[in-house]
Design an enzyme around this catalytic site. Sequence first.
Site, short mmCIF file in Angstrom:
data_model
loop_
_atom_site.label_atom_id
_atom_site.label_comp_id
_atom_site.label_asym_id
_atom_site.label_seq_id
_atom_site.Cartn_x
_atom_site.Cartn_y
_atom_site.Cartn_z
N SER A 57 4.45 1.12 0.00
CA SER A 57 5.34 1.46 1.11
C SER A 57 5.66 2.96 1.14
O SER A 57 5.68 3.63 0.12
CB SER A 57 6.65 0.69 0.98
OG SER A 57 6.40 -0.70 0.87
N1 SAH Z 1 6.56 -3.09 -2.66
C1 SAH Z 1 5.16 -2.74 -2.67
C2 SAH Z 1 4.55 -2.94 -1.32
C3 SAH Z 1 3.32 -3.78 -1.41
S1 SAH Z 1 2.67 -4.36 0.14
C4 SAH Z 1 4.97 -1.35 -3.18
O1 SAH Z 1 5.96 -0.62 -3.31
O2 SAH Z 1 3.83 -0.98 -3.49
C5 SAH Z 1 3.24 -6.03 0.15
C6 SAH Z 1 2.78 -6.90 -0.97
O3 SAH Z 1 3.26 -8.22 -0.68
C7 SAH Z 1 1.27 -7.05 -1.14
O4 SAH Z 1 0.92 -6.70 -2.44
C8 SAH Z 1 1.01 -8.53 -0.86
O5 SAH Z 1 -0.03 -9.08 -1.66
C9 SAH Z 1 2.35 -9.15 -1.20
N2 SAH Z 1 2.60 -10.46 -0.60
C10 SAH Z 1 2.30 -10.91 0.64
N3 SAH Z 1 2.71 -12.17 0.80
C11 SAH Z 1 3.31 -12.54 -0.38
C12 SAH Z 1 3.92 -13.75 -0.85
N4 SAH Z 1 4.03 -14.84 -0.09
N5 SAH Z 1 4.41 -13.76 -2.11
C13 SAH Z 1 4.31 -12.68 -2.92
N6 SAH Z 1 3.74 -11.51 -2.53
C14 SAH Z 1 3.24 -11.45 -1.28
#
Ligand code: SAH
Length: 209
Positions: A57
């Site tokens: 993000s």
């Molecule tokens: N907070 C992260 C952002 C990652 S993007 C950072 O700072 O890097 C969002 C993430 O949510 C992805 O890695 C994706 O695989 C995960 N995601 C999507 N659906 C999900 C679910 N149902 N449960 C857990 N993780 C999920």
Amino acid sequence: MTNHSWIDDQLRYRGISDERVLAAMARVPRELFVPDDLRGLAYEDAALPLAHGQTVSQPFVVAFICQGLALEGDERVLDVGTGSGYQAAVLAELAREVHSIERIPELADRAKVSLAAAGYERVNVHIGDGWLGLPEYAPYDGIAVAAAAEQMPPALLGQVRVGRRIALPLGRRHQQLCVLERTVEGARLLVSIPVRFVPLVAGTKESPE
Ligand code: SAH
């Protein structure tokens, strides 16, 4: 100008005023959470690509979520969508106990390595479906969600302590990052901004989607 003028440009001037959040953003080494070939871009005002089509993000969005949760330091929080682990690391600067849940095992493993390298091994990374939250450690004093759902996942709302907050992107093409306070009856919207997140996918990677 300080070493962290990006903090002023990207965060303070855009309305991030919680000094604990600004200090946390200045402390976490974001370059340890982005792919090696993108380290030079770690402090850019942008989201950055991760493996498996996911993204780290944008710093402003992470700060907005953290400010929205109004943490004081003694809380237990849940981070849904570990991704790189960056958001979890910032939360670890702001709260006592951090649980983070990710559905893609390879990302969870990589995030654990990055979190340890940055000194945040006390973040608990779990593999599982964040749509269901993480009931084992509920209730939480704050939940940060980094993937967009069309509606509030009911289990997640149920795991926030009444009077505390959840920050999550809602919507499909046009998303709003909403900060809500859990109330006895449901939830009350405090603030929202337009955003673009990857979708919250139900189920872990192994299970049929
Ligand atoms: N907070 C992260 C952002 C990652 S993007 C950072 O700072 O890097 C969002 C993430 O949510 C992805 O890695 C994706 O695989 C995960 N995601 C999507 N659906 C999900 C679910 N149902 N449960 C857990 N993780 C999920």
